[in-house]
Write a protein that holds these residues in place. Structure first.
Motif, PDB file in Angstrom:
ATOM      1  N   PRO A  51       0.854  -1.175   0.000  1.00 38.06           N
ATOM      2  CA  PRO A  51      -0.241  -0.246  -0.071  1.00 38.06           C
ATOM      3  C   PRO A  51       0.919   1.369  -0.154  1.00 38.06           C
ATOM      4  CG  PRO A  51      -0.713  -1.546   1.476  1.00 38.06           C
ATOM      5  CD  PRO A  51       0.630  -1.998   1.140  1.00 38.06           C
ATOM      6  N   ASP A  52       0.216   2.145  -0.414  1.00 39.21           N
ATOM      7  CA  ASP A  52       1.088   3.535  -0.520  1.00 39.21           C
ATOM      8  C   ASP A  52       1.430   4.147   0.745  1.00 39.21           C
ATOM      9  OD1 ASP A  52       0.844   3.491  -3.478  1.00 39.21           O
ATOM     10  OD2 ASP A  52      -0.945   4.961  -3.265  1.00 39.21           O
ATOM     11  N   ALA A  53       0.623   3.605   1.806  1.00 41.54           N
ATOM     12  CA  ALA A  53       0.820   4.130   3.280  1.00 41.54           C
ATOM     13  C   ALA A  53       2.166   3.622   3.666  1.00 41.54           C
ATOM     14  CB  ALA A  53      -0.191   3.758   3.980  1.00 41.54           C
ATOM     15  N   VAL A  54       2.605   2.530   3.134  1.00 41.85           N
ATOM     16  CA  VAL A  54       3.809   1.963   3.733  1.00 41.85           C
ATOM     17  C   VAL A  54       4.889   2.251   3.020  1.00 41.85           C
ATOM     18  CG1 VAL A  54       2.245   0.315   5.121  1.00 41.85           C
ATOM     19  CG2 VAL A  54       3.341  -0.338   2.992  1.00 41.85           C
ATOM     20  N   ARG A  55       4.958   2.750   1.900  1.00 38.25           N
ATOM     21  CA  ARG A  55       5.938   2.882   0.907  1.00 38.25           C
ATOM     22  C   ARG A  55       7.169   3.837   1.378  1.00 38.25           C
ATOM     23  NH1 ARG A  55       6.266   1.503  -4.498  1.00 38.25           N
ATOM     24  NH2 ARG A  55       4.429   0.109  -5.212  1.00 38.25           N
ATOM     25  N   GLY A  56       6.960   4.564   2.390  1.00 37.81           N
ATOM     26  CA  GLY A  56       7.906   5.526   3.118  1.00 37.81           C
ATOM     27  C   GLY A  56       9.341   4.942   3.480  1.00 37.81           C
ATOM     28  N   ALA A  57      10.041   5.861   3.862  1.00 35.48           N
ATOM     29  CA  ALA A  57      11.297   5.583   4.252  1.00 35.48           C
ATOM     30  C   ALA A  57      11.355   4.567   5.302  1.00 35.48           C
ATOM     31  CB  ALA A  57      12.218   6.960   4.367  1.00 35.48           C
ATOM     32  N   ASP A  58      10.526   4.660   6.098  1.00 34.54           N
ATOM     33  CA  ASP A  58      10.679   3.672   7.372  1.00 34.54           C
ATOM     34  C   ASP A  58      10.425   2.217   6.948  1.00 34.54           C
ATOM     35  OD1 ASP A  58      10.987   5.661   9.218  1.00 34.54           O
ATOM     36  OD2 ASP A  58       8.858   5.942   9.558  1.00 34.54           O
ATOM     37  N   LEU A  59      10.220   1.741   5.943  1.00 33.95           N
ATOM     38  CA  LEU A  59       9.896   0.648   5.240  1.00 33.95           C
ATOM     39  C   LEU A  59      11.505  -0.320   5.081  1.00 33.95           C
ATOM     40  CD1 LEU A  59       8.484  -2.152   4.497  1.00 33.95           C
ATOM     41  CD2 LEU A  59       8.181  -1.212   1.927  1.00 33.95           C
ATOM     42  N   VAL A  60      11.814  -1.244   6.038  1.00 35.42           N
ATOM     43  CA  VAL A  60      13.053  -1.599   5.773  1.00 35.42           C
ATOM     44  C   VAL A  60      13.068  -3.044   5.049  1.00 35.42           C
ATOM     45  CG1 VAL A  60      14.026  -0.449   7.622  1.00 35.42           C
ATOM     46  CG2 VAL A  60      12.943  -2.696   7.995  1.00 35.42           C
ATOM     47  N   TRP A  61      12.014  -3.755   4.838  1.00 34.46           N
ATOM     48  CA  TRP A  61      11.881  -5.244   4.364  1.00 34.46           C
ATOM     49  C   TRP A  61      10.633  -5.352   4.319  1.00 34.46           C
ATOM     50  CZ3 TRP A  61      12.382  -9.858   7.629  1.00 34.46           C
ATOM     51  CH2 TRP A  61      12.134 -11.304   7.136  1.00 34.46           C
ATOM     52  N   PHE A  62      10.489  -6.239   2.914  1.00 33.65           N
ATOM     53  CA  PHE A  62       8.832  -6.601   2.752  1.00 33.65           C
ATOM     54  C   PHE A  62       8.993  -7.869   2.111  1.00 33.65           C
ATOM     55  CE2 PHE A  62       5.266  -7.602  -0.039  1.00 33.65           C
ATOM     56  CZ  PHE A  62       4.110  -6.815   0.248  1.00 33.65           C
ATOM     57  N   HIS A  63       8.268  -8.679   3.036  1.00 33.47           N
ATOM     58  CA  HIS A  63       7.985 -10.279   2.699  1.00 33.47           C
ATOM     59  C   HIS A  63       6.835 -10.527   2.141  1.00 33.47           C
ATOM     60  CE1 HIS A  63       8.788 -14.444   3.054  1.00 33.47           C
ATOM     61  NE2 HIS A  63       7.727 -14.539   3.626  1.00 33.47           N
ATOM     62  N   SER A  64       6.766 -11.083   0.953  1.00 38.95           N
ATOM     63  CA  SER A  64       5.352 -11.600   0.361  1.00 38.95           C
ATOM     64  C   SER A  64       4.775 -12.691   0.873  1.00 38.95           C
ATOM     65  CB  SER A  64       5.409 -11.323  -1.178  1.00 38.95           C
ATOM     66  OG  SER A  64       4.475 -11.948  -2.084  1.00 38.95           O
ATOM     67  N   VAL A  65       3.703 -12.687   0.951  1.00 41.73           N
ATOM     68  CA  VAL A  65       2.896 -13.924   1.531  1.00 41.73           C
ATOM     69  C   VAL A  65       2.687 -14.924   0.080  1.00 41.73           C
ATOM     70  CG1 VAL A  65       1.946 -13.015   3.427  1.00 41.73           C
ATOM     71  CG2 VAL A  65       0.673 -13.105   1.278  1.00 41.73           C
ATOM     72  N   ASN A  66       3.099 -14.391  -1.146  1.00 38.18           N
ATOM     73  CA  ASN A  66       2.714 -15.125  -2.345  1.00 38.18           C
ATOM     74  C   ASN A  66       4.163 -15.580  -2.910  1.00 38.18           C
ATOM     75  OD1 ASN A  66      -0.028 -14.952  -2.219  1.00 38.18           O
ATOM     76  ND2 ASN A  66       0.347 -12.904  -3.068  1.00 38.18           N
ATOM     77  N   ALA A  67       4.453 -16.727  -3.640  1.00 41.20           N
ATOM     78  CA  ALA A  67       5.502 -17.100  -4.398  1.00 41.20           C
ATOM     79  C   ALA A  67       5.642 -16.086  -5.718  1.00 41.20           C
ATOM     80  CB  ALA A  67       5.357 -18.286  -4.904  1.00 41.20           C
ATOM     81  N   GLY A  68       4.602 -15.662  -6.309  1.00 38.98           N
ATOM     82  CA  GLY A  68       4.505 -14.715  -7.492  1.00 38.98           C
ATOM     83  C   GLY A  68       4.680 -13.283  -7.138  1.00 38.98           C
ATOM     84  N   THR A  69       5.449 -12.597  -7.418  1.00 36.93           N
ATOM     85  CA  THR A  69       5.580 -11.125  -7.085  1.00 36.93           C
ATOM     86  C   THR A  69       5.314 -10.352  -8.359  1.00 36.93           C
ATOM     87  OG1 THR A  69       8.055 -11.097  -7.350  1.00 36.93           O
ATOM     88  CG2 THR A  69       7.226 -11.606  -5.021  1.00 36.93           C
TER      89      THR A  69
END
Length: 304
Positions: A51-69
């Protein structure tokens, strides 16, 4: 690479797609509370979308719950310096069993016997052995290799169709260039969706299949559905099993339901379980905390 000290103090946020059982598992596996919604300060996000709300500089890592990204990377602008990892879990095992199930059903004439039963008709139909027959697999990563390994255990010769030269991958008997025709009984598509694979299975590729059964367990948009219909009607493709479509879910009037000798399943071959999310997230966290690149890291430039 994330500084381990930053990762140690990062909060963990779960998106709305992450169920409560997975949230409890993540908290137990990491020893940290798992929060919902945007937070202040450095945080790790677990979810299916960004989401746009979590795209800021404070995001350090994103883990996808899906295999396809591919859906995450569709905009073409992934935040700089933010690692993207994915959940695979036992998906390879599940998809391999899905493919084997349809392979065995075909050789045991399950569709024909089911049709006979509906007509109350008694007629013998010869069965076939799978051993000694050939399957070609396009998409030879974790899932494709799992498919090849299980088919190979049944005596099926497995051929990897590779877009770039490489040694024979694990689980396969041979490797050929992707455009080289191979006399095969089954062609399995396990490709990710990238700019290079969109519409990959078109008229020319289907025309070269020689009556093989086509199974797609990768991404729907890798297939030109109109070209597949033409190949099914001409006999260039004998049957098709499609677990994925470009547009999902398929509505009752969708053209996919009218394809001859085709079964469409509801993107169900490799459903991700809660324990898969927890296990893969925890494994990635251990690797990142040790300053290593997790095996489940996505190359955001390549798309997989």
């Amino acid at each position: 690479m994330i500084a381990p000290a930053l990762l140690d103090r990062a909060r963990i946020v779960a998106g709305p797609e992450v169920g409560e059982a997975a949230v409890r598992g993540l908290a137990a596996a990491t020893g940290r509370p798992v929060e919902r919604g945007p937070v202040e300060g450095p945080f790790v996000y677990v979810g299916a979308s960004l989401p746009d709300a979590v795209r800021g500089a404070d995001l350090v890592w994103f883990h996808s719950v899906n295999a396809g990204t591919d859906a995450l990377l569709r905009s073409g602008t992934w935040p700089d310096g933010v690692p993207l990892t994915r959940t695979v879990g036992r998906m390879g095992e599940r998809i391999a069993q899905y493919v084997l199930g349809w392979v065995l059903a075909e050789c045991q004439s399950v569709p024909e016997f089911a049709a006979q039963h509906a007509r109350a008709e008694w007629r013998r139909i010869d069965s076939e052995l799978v051993a000694g027959q050939t399957a070609v697999v396009h998409g030879i990563g974790r899932i494709g290799s799992a498919v090849a390994t299980l088919l190979g255990a049944c005596g099926i010769r497995t051929v990897a169709a590779a877009r770039t030269p490489r040694p024979v991958p694990p689980g396969f008997d041979a490797v050929v260039p992707a455009d080289e025709p191979v006399a095969a009984r089954w062609v399995v598509a396990a490709l990710p969706l990238t700019g290079a694979t969109t519409g990959y299975f078109g008229a020319d590729r289907f025309a070269a299949m020689g009556g093989a059964t086509f199974l797609n367990v990768g991404r729907g948009a890798t297939v030109d559905l109109g070209a597949l219909e033409g190949a099914l009607r001409s006999g260039a493709v004998g049957r098709a099993v499609l677990d994925v479509l470009a547009d999902e879910p398929a509505v009752p009037g969708d053209a996919c339901w009218r394809l001859p000798r085709t079964v469409v399943t509801s993107h169900s071959a490799g459903i991700t379980a809660d324990e898969d999310i927890v296990t893969d997230f925890a494994a990635c966290l251990r690797e990142l905390s040790a300053g290593r690149v997790p095996a489940l890291t996505v190359d955001t430039g390549r798309g997989y």
